[in-house]
Design a protein around this motif. Structure first.
Motif: not given
Length: 74
Positions: A6-9, A16-17, A59-61, A65-68
């Motif tokens: 699992i990767r994340n941003r 950016h917030n 405020g994002v899907p 935030v998280f990617q597999w």
């Protein structure tokens, strides 16, 4: 067993917030600053509920935030 990571941003999204701190994010989603730091570093995976809360704060899907990544080993 299926392998992947699992990767994340989270760090980029915090930046950016209005450069939100780890403590502020943690307070808004019910986690400690240390837990947010561990999530950012990939040492801890949040609960599904906490992941959705993060996405809502930013405020994002959830997928932003998280990617597999199925091409890496955990």
């Amino acid at each position: 067993m299926i392998q992947g990571t699992i990767r994340n941003r989270v760090r980029a999204l915090r930046f950016h917030n209005d450069e939100m701190s780890q403590a502020e994010l943690g307070g808004r989603i019910g986690l400690t600053r240390q837990m947010v730091a561990a999530i950012e570093a990939g040492r801890y995976s949040p609960s599904l509920e906490a992941a959705f809360r993060m996405a809502q704060v930013f405020g994002v899907p959830l997928e932003q935030v998280f990617q597999w990544d199925p091409h890496t080993d955990a």
